[in-house]
Write a protein that holds these residues in place. Structure first.
Motif, PDB file in Angstrom:
ATOM      1  N   ARG A  45      -2.528 -68.040 -81.057  1.00  0.00           N
ATOM      2  CA  ARG A  45      -3.813 -67.705 -81.668  1.00  0.00           C
ATOM      3  C   ARG A  45      -4.219 -66.278 -81.346  1.00  0.00           C
ATOM      4  O   ARG A  45      -3.948 -65.761 -80.276  1.00  0.00           O
ATOM      5  N   SER A  46      -4.907 -65.642 -82.287  1.00  0.00           N
ATOM      6  CA  SER A  46      -5.457 -64.310 -82.055  1.00  0.00           C
ATOM      7  C   SER A  46      -6.792 -64.425 -81.349  1.00  0.00           C
ATOM      8  O   SER A  46      -7.593 -65.298 -81.662  1.00  0.00           O
ATOM      9  N   VAL A  47      -7.013 -63.527 -80.404  1.00  0.00           N
ATOM     10  CA  VAL A  47      -8.262 -63.490 -79.655  1.00  0.00           C
ATOM     11  C   VAL A  47      -8.835 -62.082 -79.779  1.00  0.00           C
ATOM     12  O   VAL A  47      -8.136 -61.098 -79.520  1.00  0.00           O
ATOM     13  N   VAL A  48     -10.097 -61.986 -80.180  1.00  0.00           N
ATOM     14  CA  VAL A  48     -10.753 -60.681 -80.277  1.00  0.00           C
ATOM     15  C   VAL A  48     -11.131 -60.232 -78.872  1.00  0.00           C
ATOM     16  O   VAL A  48     -11.855 -60.927 -78.162  1.00  0.00           O
ATOM     17  N   VAL A  49     -10.625 -59.059 -78.465  1.00  0.00           N
ATOM     18  CA  VAL A  49     -10.885 -58.541 -77.122  1.00  0.00           C
ATOM     19  C   VAL A  49     -11.620 -57.204 -77.142  1.00  0.00           C
ATOM     20  O   VAL A  49     -11.916 -56.638 -76.090  1.00  0.00           O
ATOM     21  N   GLY A  50     -11.924 -56.706 -78.337  1.00  0.00           N
ATOM     22  CA  GLY A  50     -12.639 -55.439 -78.430  1.00  0.00           C
ATOM     23  C   GLY A  50     -12.853 -55.032 -79.874  1.00  0.00           C
ATOM     24  O   GLY A  50     -12.502 -55.769 -80.803  1.00  0.00           O
ATOM     25  N   ARG A  51     -13.436 -53.840 -80.043  1.00  0.00           N
ATOM     26  CA  ARG A  51     -13.706 -53.305 -81.382  1.00  0.00           C
ATOM     27  C   ARG A  51     -13.628 -51.790 -81.317  1.00  0.00           C
ATOM     28  O   ARG A  51     -14.167 -51.174 -80.391  1.00  0.00           O
ATOM     29  N   VAL A  67      -8.939 -42.985 -79.993  1.00  0.00           N
ATOM     30  CA  VAL A  67     -10.010 -43.850 -80.481  1.00  0.00           C
ATOM     31  C   VAL A  67     -10.863 -44.302 -79.308  1.00  0.00           C
ATOM     32  O   VAL A  67     -10.384 -44.413 -78.176  1.00  0.00           O
ATOM     33  N   LYS A  68     -12.119 -44.534 -79.603  1.00  0.00           N
ATOM     34  CA  LYS A  68     -13.043 -45.092 -78.622  1.00  0.00           C
ATOM     35  C   LYS A  68     -13.224 -46.556 -78.996  1.00  0.00           C
ATOM     36  O   LYS A  68     -13.379 -46.889 -80.171  1.00  0.00           O
ATOM     37  N   ALA A  69     -13.174 -47.435 -77.989  1.00  0.00           N
ATOM     38  CA  ALA A  69     -13.281 -48.865 -78.262  1.00  0.00           C
ATOM     39  C   ALA A  69     -14.267 -49.518 -77.309  1.00  0.00           C
ATOM     40  O   ALA A  69     -14.344 -49.157 -76.134  1.00  0.00           O
ATOM     41  N   VAL A  70     -15.008 -50.472 -77.830  1.00  0.00           N
ATOM     42  CA  VAL A  70     -15.863 -51.330 -77.023  1.00  0.00           C
ATOM     43  C   VAL A  70     -14.977 -52.479 -76.562  1.00  0.00           C
ATOM     44  O   VAL A  70     -14.318 -53.128 -77.378  1.00  0.00           O
ATOM     45  N   SER A  71     -14.937 -52.707 -75.266  1.00  0.00           N
ATOM     46  CA  SER A  71     -14.081 -53.746 -74.704  1.00  0.00           C
ATOM     47  C   SER A  71     -14.892 -54.994 -74.402  1.00  0.00           C
ATOM     48  O   SER A  71     -15.988 -54.911 -73.857  1.00  0.00           O
ATOM     49  N   PHE A  72     -14.339 -56.152 -74.742  1.00  0.00           N
ATOM     50  CA  PHE A  72     -14.960 -57.433 -74.404  1.00  0.00           C
ATOM     51  C   PHE A  72     -14.296 -58.050 -73.177  1.00  0.00           C
ATOM     52  O   PHE A  72     -14.516 -59.214 -72.872  1.00  0.00           O
TER      53      PHE A  72
END
Length: 172
Positions: free
Chosen positions: A9-15, A26-31
């Motif tokens: 499964r895919s898990v969202v870990v940032g944006r 790139v700058k990313a917001v991390s979860f």
């Protein structure tokens, strides 16, 4: 497969929140906790709507409340800006095992929720983060919001049986 912890499964870990500098970072917001852990998950899959692409992380570091990352094939500010808004996803199998008594949200979604009297309340369709505690969004005969407070409302979580037992009146 028993439970809901499928490793594919895919898990969202940032944006991706935008570009950093002029050389394609790139700058990313991390979860993730700590946020810099986002850099260690490789490869990333970037997803926005139906668009999806693999992204190989070359290097990265923490920068304020975010992380900055250099991705293979992203060499200009314009290329980096084009990735703004993409979710950063990884495979569930890339995540470390949670500590005992802790769960990844992705593992809770899809579990059946029953109360102590074995009344089926529904299925977890989402997990909301609030200031005090997470809240299970349970869809059954109607939507219920159940505080995910172990030992108080949540009596047991069994991923193998795809089941959560709660101390909750079905009238609420």
């Amino acid at each position: 497969m028993p439970g809901n912890s499928g490793n594919d499964r895919s898990v969202v870990v940032g944006r991706v929140s935008g570009a950093f500098g002029v050389r394609g970072w790139v700058k990313a917001v991390s979860f993730t906790d700590p946020p810099v852990n986002l850099v260690g998950y490789r490869p990333w899959t970037l997803r926005r709507g139906d668009a999806e692409r693999r992204a190989d992380v070359l290097e990265g570091r923490e920068h304020g409340n975010a992380v900055i990352v250099r991705l293979q094939g992203v060499d200009t500010r314009e290329q980096a800006e084009a990735l703004k808004g993409f979710e950063v996803t990884v495979r569930r199998s890339q995540l470390p095992p949670p500590a005992p008594g802790e769960y990844y949200r992705v593992d809770l979604v899809g579990l059946k929720v029953v109360n102590l009297g074995e009344t089926v309340l529904g299925e977890v369709v989402d997990v909301m983060e609030t200031g005090a505690n997470d809240v299970l969004v349970v869809q059954g005969d109607r939507e219920r919001l159940l505080p995910f407070v172990q030992g108080v409302f949540v009596k047991s979580v069994n991923l193998e049986e795809s089941r959560i037992v709660v101390d909750w009146d079905p009238g609420f």
